[in-house]
Design a protein around this motif. Structure first.
Motif, PDB file in Angstrom:
ATOM      1  N   THR A  61      -3.356   8.279 -70.377  1.00 46.23           N
ATOM      2  CA  THR A  61      -3.160   9.562 -71.046  1.00 46.23           C
ATOM      3  C   THR A  61      -3.790  10.700 -70.258  1.00 46.23           C
ATOM      4  O   THR A  61      -4.758  10.506 -69.527  1.00 46.23           O
ATOM      5  CB  THR A  61      -3.779   9.547 -72.458  1.00 46.23           C
ATOM      6  N   PHE A  62      -3.224  11.893 -70.418  1.00 42.73           N
ATOM      7  CA  PHE A  62      -3.781  13.097 -69.802  1.00 42.73           C
ATOM      8  C   PHE A  62      -4.731  13.821 -70.748  1.00 42.73           C
ATOM      9  O   PHE A  62      -5.156  14.939 -70.475  1.00 42.73           O
ATOM     10  CB  PHE A  62      -2.646  14.050 -69.405  1.00 42.73           C
ATOM     11  N   LEU A  63      -5.073  13.217 -71.876  1.00 38.99           N
ATOM     12  CA  LEU A  63      -5.962  13.842 -72.843  1.00 38.99           C
ATOM     13  C   LEU A  63      -7.411  13.448 -72.613  1.00 38.99           C
ATOM     14  O   LEU A  63      -7.700  12.332 -72.168  1.00 38.99           O
ATOM     15  CB  LEU A  63      -5.571  13.432 -74.267  1.00 38.99           C
ATOM     16  N   TYR A  64      -8.324  14.354 -72.925  1.00 33.92           N
ATOM     17  CA  TYR A  64      -9.738  14.021 -72.960  1.00 33.92           C
ATOM     18  C   TYR A  64     -10.410  14.923 -73.986  1.00 33.92           C
ATOM     19  O   TYR A  64      -9.887  15.993 -74.334  1.00 33.92           O
ATOM     20  CB  TYR A  64     -10.379  14.168 -71.571  1.00 33.92           C
ATOM     21  N   THR A  65     -11.542  14.487 -74.503  1.00 32.34           N
ATOM     22  CA  THR A  65     -12.201  15.258 -75.545  1.00 32.34           C
ATOM     23  C   THR A  65     -12.726  16.577 -74.977  1.00 32.34           C
ATOM     24  O   THR A  65     -13.292  16.610 -73.887  1.00 32.34           O
ATOM     25  CB  THR A  65     -13.366  14.482 -76.173  1.00 32.34           C
ATOM     26  N   MET A  66     -12.530  17.643 -75.733  1.00 33.19           N
ATOM     27  CA  MET A  66     -12.983  18.950 -75.267  1.00 33.19           C
ATOM     28  C   MET A  66     -14.497  18.990 -75.095  1.00 33.19           C
ATOM     29  O   MET A  66     -15.016  19.655 -74.197  1.00 33.19           O
ATOM     30  CB  MET A  66     -12.530  20.041 -76.227  1.00 33.19           C
ATOM     31  N   SER A  67     -15.214  18.251 -75.943  1.00 30.08           N
ATOM     32  CA  SER A  67     -16.673  18.255 -75.829  1.00 30.08           C
ATOM     33  C   SER A  67     -17.147  17.650 -74.515  1.00 30.08           C
ATOM     34  O   SER A  67     -18.261  17.935 -74.068  1.00 30.08           O
ATOM     35  CB  SER A  67     -17.300  17.497 -77.008  1.00 30.08           C
ATOM     36  N   SER A  68     -16.301  16.836 -73.878  1.00 26.56           N
ATOM     37  CA  SER A  68     -16.663  16.264 -72.580  1.00 26.56           C
ATOM     38  C   SER A  68     -16.909  17.347 -71.530  1.00 26.56           C
ATOM     39  O   SER A  68     -17.628  17.134 -70.553  1.00 26.56           O
ATOM     40  CB  SER A  68     -15.565  15.323 -72.069  1.00 26.56           C
ATOM     41  N   LEU A  69     -16.305  18.518 -71.734  1.00 21.60           N
ATOM     42  CA  LEU A  69     -16.459  19.599 -70.764  1.00 21.60           C
ATOM     43  C   LEU A  69     -17.904  20.070 -70.646  1.00 21.60           C
ATOM     44  O   LEU A  69     -18.301  20.596 -69.607  1.00 21.60           O
ATOM     45  CB  LEU A  69     -15.560  20.779 -71.145  1.00 21.60           C
ATOM     46  N   MET A  70     -18.697  19.878 -71.688  1.00 26.11           N
ATOM     47  CA  MET A  70     -20.106  20.250 -71.601  1.00 26.11           C
ATOM     48  C   MET A  70     -20.795  19.487 -70.472  1.00 26.11           C
ATOM     49  O   MET A  70     -21.675  20.023 -69.790  1.00 26.11           O
ATOM     50  CB  MET A  70     -20.819  19.980 -72.931  1.00 26.11           C
ATOM     51  N   ASP A  71     -20.389  18.232 -70.302  1.00 25.78           N
ATOM     52  CA  ASP A  71     -20.977  17.403 -69.248  1.00 25.78           C
ATOM     53  C   ASP A  71     -20.242  17.580 -67.929  1.00 25.78           C
ATOM     54  O   ASP A  71     -20.866  17.664 -66.868  1.00 25.78           O
ATOM     55  CB  ASP A  71     -20.943  15.932 -69.666  1.00 25.78           C
ATOM     56  N   LEU A  72     -18.915  17.641 -67.992  1.00 25.31           N
ATOM     57  CA  LEU A  72     -18.125  17.754 -66.774  1.00 25.31           C
ATOM     58  C   LEU A  72     -18.392  19.058 -66.027  1.00 25.31           C
ATOM     59  O   LEU A  72     -18.527  19.064 -64.795  1.00 25.31           O
ATOM     60  CB  LEU A  72     -16.632  17.673 -67.118  1.00 25.31           C
ATOM     61  N   MET A  73     -18.472  20.161 -66.744  1.00 26.29           N
ATOM     62  CA  MET A  73     -18.579  21.461 -66.090  1.00 26.29           C
ATOM     63  C   MET A  73     -19.941  21.718 -65.470  1.00 26.29           C
ATOM     64  O   MET A  73     -20.107  22.645 -64.674  1.00 26.29           O
ATOM     65  CB  MET A  73     -18.208  22.573 -67.073  1.00 26.29           C
ATOM     66  N   THR A  74     -20.925  20.927 -65.818  1.00 22.56           N
ATOM     67  CA  THR A  74     -22.259  21.079 -65.219  1.00 22.56           C
ATOM     68  C   THR A  74     -22.539  19.998 -64.184  1.00 22.56           C
ATOM     69  O   THR A  74     -23.670  19.848 -63.713  1.00 22.56           O
ATOM     70  CB  THR A  74     -23.345  21.027 -66.308  1.00 22.56           C
ATOM     71  N   TRP A  75     -21.506  19.256 -63.803  1.00 26.21           N
ATOM     72  CA  TRP A  75     -21.633  18.104 -62.894  1.00 26.21           C
ATOM     73  C   TRP A  75     -20.829  18.368 -61.632  1.00 26.21           C
ATOM     74  O   TRP A  75     -19.851  19.117 -61.655  1.00 26.21           O
ATOM     75  CB  TRP A  75     -21.109  16.848 -63.608  1.00 26.21           C
ATOM     76  N   ASP A  76     -21.251  17.780 -60.539  1.00 26.92           N
ATOM     77  CA  ASP A  76     -20.490  17.892 -59.298  1.00 26.92           C
ATOM     78  C   ASP A  76     -20.656  16.610 -58.496  1.00 26.92           C
ATOM     79  O   ASP A  76     -21.774  16.102 -58.351  1.00 26.92           O
ATOM     80  CB  ASP A  76     -20.964  19.087 -58.474  1.00 26.92           C
ATOM     81  N   ALA A  77     -19.557  16.097 -57.983  1.00 22.92           N
ATOM     82  CA  ALA A  77     -19.587  14.838 -57.242  1.00 22.92           C
ATOM     83  C   ALA A  77     -20.438  14.916 -55.987  1.00 22.92           C
ATOM     84  O   ALA A  77     -20.920  13.893 -55.494  1.00 22.92           O
ATOM     85  CB  ALA A  77     -18.164  14.413 -56.872  1.00 22.92           C
ATOM     86  N   THR A  78     -20.626  16.126 -55.453  1.00 24.80           N
ATOM     87  CA  THR A  78     -21.348  16.254 -54.191  1.00 24.80           C
ATOM     88  C   THR A  78     -22.841  16.523 -54.363  1.00 24.80           C
ATOM     89  O   THR A  78     -23.574  16.548 -53.382  1.00 24.80           O
ATOM     90  CB  THR A  78     -20.735  17.374 -53.324  1.00 24.80           C
ATOM     91  N   ASP A  79     -23.294  16.739 -55.590  1.00 25.42           N
ATOM     92  CA  ASP A  79     -24.729  16.905 -55.802  1.00 25.42           C
ATOM     93  C   ASP A  79     -25.452  15.611 -55.429  1.00 25.42           C
ATOM     94  O   ASP A  79     -25.100  14.533 -55.914  1.00 25.42           O
ATOM     95  CB  ASP A  79     -25.029  17.239 -57.269  1.00 25.42           C
ATOM     96  N   GLY A  80     -26.438  15.695 -54.551  1.00 29.33           N
ATOM     97  CA  GLY A  80     -27.171  14.509 -54.125  1.00 29.33           C
ATOM     98  C   GLY A  80     -26.440  13.649 -53.118  1.00 29.33           C
ATOM     99  O   GLY A  80     -26.855  12.519 -52.836  1.00 29.33           O
ATOM    100  N   ILE A  81     -25.362  14.170 -52.545  1.00 31.68           N
ATOM    101  CA  ILE A  81     -24.533  13.354 -51.655  1.00 31.68           C
ATOM    102  C   ILE A  81     -25.286  12.918 -50.394  1.00 31.68           C
ATOM    103  O   ILE A  81     -24.914  11.955 -49.730  1.00 31.68           O
ATOM    104  CB  ILE A  81     -23.227  14.094 -51.295  1.00 31.68           C
TER     105      ILE A  81
END
Length: 354
Positions: A263-283
């Motif tokens: 599915t292309f759906l995800y919970t809107m509340s997940s954005l609280m965690d997603l938007m403050t995260w980055d795959a390259t932090d600590g790379i």
């Protein structure tokens, strides 16, 4: 295109596929393991690559997965192994399964699992998409594989596809059980959820964070779940989609390689965690050998380029471009899959030499 922003419950229905060329359409119900990729295993045959559906528990959640074993597999022998992390919205029966099967054909024991809260795995609210859960899923796959009969713990690698690639870059920063790391068409979920695809939503970051915050409050106070994403889409809407990633992605996930658990759906509340995260932090913590693969025509290639440039302490690193390929074409198009698999096999084999 129907974008869901506030839903209590979602009923998933099949999407019409009459307009899709039959030779490129793979139905989950036509395969006993519900695999939807071309050349998928339909039965286990002695002396050939076999598939083994398995279930294990991770932090109280039941995880469903498939193990692929090489031809003439014998539990008493020692084999190199690779775990495969699937894309956003994807499940183990799609491209992650294709690459797992192809790597098993090359002699690796492979594992692909549905992420927690997604696919056939457990966890509620459904379709929660938080980075900490996705990276923990990868640690859980390593847990499982280090105890699987025949797996050589000193020859364990990982392949992350699309968002699974971004989560892989994060997981291997601390998980040194993975001796060789590869990504395919890497997608940095945090960057895109925060900035928009190709930085198209920079002016609405605070507004979207406020919406995510309100959605979490709604979950706690009213018990209602808000979703964001695409629930269904028409052929006309697909044709009008301007970016290759999303146009071809809709075709892949809703037409040619549709699976009921995807599915292309995800919970809107997940954005609280997603938007403050980055795959390259600590790379810079990645010290394992790293291979990053992307299509030369992929409109997501900028994310691979960004991450690759920031890798400073890997034992060695290599960027491999598949000439002419877009992001989604690396999921299924035979000539591009072949190039990626051949490169991956050589990479793992060279890094696993004792």
């Amino acid at each position: 295109m129907r974008i869901l922003t506030s839903i209590i419950a979602v009923t998933f229905t099949s999407i019409a596929t009459e307009s899709v060329n039959a030779q490129h359409y793979h139905k989950a119900e036509q395969n006993p393991y519900s695999l939807v990729y071309e050349g998928a295993i339909s039965e286990n045959v002695i002396g050939k690559v076999n598939i083994h559906p398995v279930t294990y528990t991770l932090n109280g959640i039941d995880i469903v997965a498939n193990v692929y074993t090489p031809a003439n597999y014998t539990a008493s022998k020692q084999y190199p192994a690779v775990v495969v992390a699937h894309p956003n919205g994807g499940v183990k029966e799609q491209t992650a399964g294709l690459y797992a099967q192809r790597l098993a054909e090359a002699g690796f024991i492979t594992l692909v699992a549905d992420a927690s809260y997604q696919g056939g795995s457990g966890g509620k609210p459904r379709h929660t998409d938080k980075p900490q859960f996705r990276t923990e899923d990868i640690h859980g796959m390593a847990d499982f594989m280090t105890t699987y009969p025949g797996v050589d713990q000193n020859r364990l690698g990982i392949l992350g596809i699309c968002a699974g690639g971004g989560y892989t870059l994060k997981a291997v920063q601390s998980d040194k059980r993975f001796k060789a790391v590869a990504t395919l068409s890497m997608f940095n979920s945090g960057e895109v959820r925060r900035n928009g695809f190709q930085n198209s939503q920079l002016n609405s970051i605070q507004e979207r964070l406020q919406q995510a915050t309100a959605a979490r409050t709604q979950e706690r106070v009213e018990g209602k779940i808000s979703y964001v994403g695409v629930a269904s889409i028409t052929d006309e809407e697909i044709a009008k989609t301007s970016t290759d990633l999303y146009r071809e992605g809709y075709e892949y996930y809703y037409r040619t390689h549709a699976h009921p658990n995807s599915t292309f759906l995800y919970t809107m509340s997940s954005l609280m965690d997603l938007m403050t995260w980055d795959a390259t932090d600590g790379i810079e913590l990645i010290n394992q050998p790293l291979l990053m693969i992307a299509g030369s025509k992929a409109d997501t290639k900028y994310m691979t380029d960004e991450a690759f440039s920031k890798v400073s302490n890997a034992e060695n690193k290599e960027l491999f471009l598949i000439d002419g390929a877009t992001h989604i074409q690396t999921y299924w198009k035979a000539e591009y899959v072949e190039q990626a698999v051949n490169k991956l096999v050589k990479f793992y084999q060279s890094k696993f030499k004792s």
